[in-house]
Motif scaffolding. Sequence first.
Motif, PDB file in Angstrom:
ATOM      1  N   LYS A  16     -10.008  -2.136  -4.781  1.00  0.00           N
ATOM      2  CA  LYS A  16      -9.384  -3.255  -5.474  1.00  0.00           C
ATOM      3  C   LYS A  16     -10.314  -4.453  -5.416  1.00  0.00           C
ATOM      4  O   LYS A  16     -10.685  -4.790  -4.367  1.00  0.00           O
ATOM      5  CB  LYS A  16      -8.073  -3.369  -4.344  1.00  0.00           C
ATOM      6  CG  LYS A  16      -7.335  -2.335  -4.616  1.00  0.00           C
ATOM      7  CD  LYS A  16      -5.866  -2.521  -3.686  1.00  0.00           C
ATOM      8  CE  LYS A  16      -4.835  -1.381  -3.898  1.00  0.00           C
ATOM      9  NZ  LYS A  16      -4.437  -0.904  -5.405  1.00  0.00           N
TER      10      LYS A  16
ATOM     11  N   GLU B  54       1.025  -1.170   0.228  1.00  0.00           N
ATOM     12  CA  GLU B  54      -0.078  -0.070   0.070  1.00  0.00           C
ATOM     13  C   GLU B  54       0.697   1.374   0.069  1.00  0.00           C
ATOM     14  O   GLU B  54       0.568   2.156  -0.693  1.00  0.00           O
ATOM     15  CB  GLU B  54      -0.909   0.040   1.289  1.00  0.00           C
ATOM     16  CG  GLU B  54      -2.121  -1.070   1.212  1.00  0.00           C
ATOM     17  CD  GLU B  54      -2.981  -1.397   2.566  1.00  0.00           C
ATOM     18  OE1 GLU B  54      -4.018  -1.041   2.314  1.00  0.00           O
ATOM     19  OE2 GLU B  54      -2.233  -1.518   3.393  1.00  0.00           O
TER      20      GLU B  54
ATOM     21  N   GLU C 182       2.423   1.699  -3.488  1.00  0.00           N
ATOM     22  CA  GLU C 182       1.288   2.264  -4.480  1.00  0.00           C
ATOM     23  C   GLU C 182       1.069   3.844  -4.397  1.00  0.00           C
ATOM     24  O   GLU C 182       1.099   4.657  -5.448  1.00  0.00           O
ATOM     25  CB  GLU C 182      -0.133   1.898  -4.230  1.00  0.00           C
ATOM     26  CG  GLU C 182      -0.212   0.435  -4.764  1.00  0.00           C
ATOM     27  CD  GLU C 182      -1.682   0.141  -5.318  1.00  0.00           C
ATOM     28  OE1 GLU C 182      -2.409   1.115  -5.263  1.00  0.00           O
ATOM     29  OE2 GLU C 182      -1.425  -0.703  -6.180  1.00  0.00           O
TER      30      GLU C 182
END
Length: 337
Positions: A336, A322, A325
């Motif tokens: 997602k 995370e 990203e």
Amino acid sequence: MRNTPDIITFGEVLLRLSPAENRKLTQAKSLDFFFGGTEMNVGASLAVLGESVKHITAVSDDLVGEAALANMRHYGLDVADVQKVAHPIGQYILEVGSGMRSSQIAYNRLNGSFANIQPENIAWDTIFENAQFFHWTGITPAISEAAYQALKAGLVSAKERGLQITADPAYRSNLWQYGRKGQEVLKELVSLSTIFIGGVNEINEILGTSYGLDQDGFIAASKKLMEECPSITQVFDKIRTGLSASWQKIYGRAWVENTYFETSELEITQVVDRIGTGDAYAAGLIYGLLHFDAEKALNFANAACALKHTILGDVNLVSVAEINEVMQGNTGGRIKR
């Protein structure tokens, strides 16, 4: 988890009590609770990221202390060396603000379990066996003489063993009530450290200087800190712009090996919880320094900090994926599937 933790954190564990849904305390009929504390938050965040971490502290020898230990184990922290003492665990009450209304905190910690830690019972040389990092903040030596003595002994041992020592000075003037002067103690302890997590304000407080907050001031302050505390080799800063309690902007900057670099600014328009965001930054930085170069580590720290604003509670629960990203610019928050 490996048998010998790579990272050691040392500091108070607190019980946080907070009304839900941005209520004022006078509106609340019940309180949510979380266990946190700046150094424990760092350790727990690193454990969530997959690192091997041991936290050193003292908790109350009662059901609240047992709950704190269970909470730390849940995050993956090694708590084998946590002391149990006959004093209540420290507490704080947080009213979470919104928009133009600021959050407010009231503490009850100055004679708590951590303030009564027993320095002579901490086997630092054994604890640091095979460790790579030791993390501390300026809150710890402000709590009590015992906490100061325990931290100083730990820093001496860590320095002798060649650990990387991350110092977040976190000066809180209202905590220093047991007779020592905060600025003098912090300079002494920073001088035993290798990495400084702070900026111009913190350097000015410790050194009694008056550098400006712009880039030139940050570079000059960093150079002066390294001159006064030669063991410091890297300085990492976090810049926050608060448009409201619910809307924040952050970016990181650093002075490493006579080079200045900074991250892009990340904007958080719907803050869920600001508590622990600085700790998420420190955890992200330590993780980054273990795995990347200094510039990528700074970007990882800034992304980790930004994401913590979206997590309820004191500890950052996001994954490495995370954080990566957000580092890559994926900030749209798409579902997602």
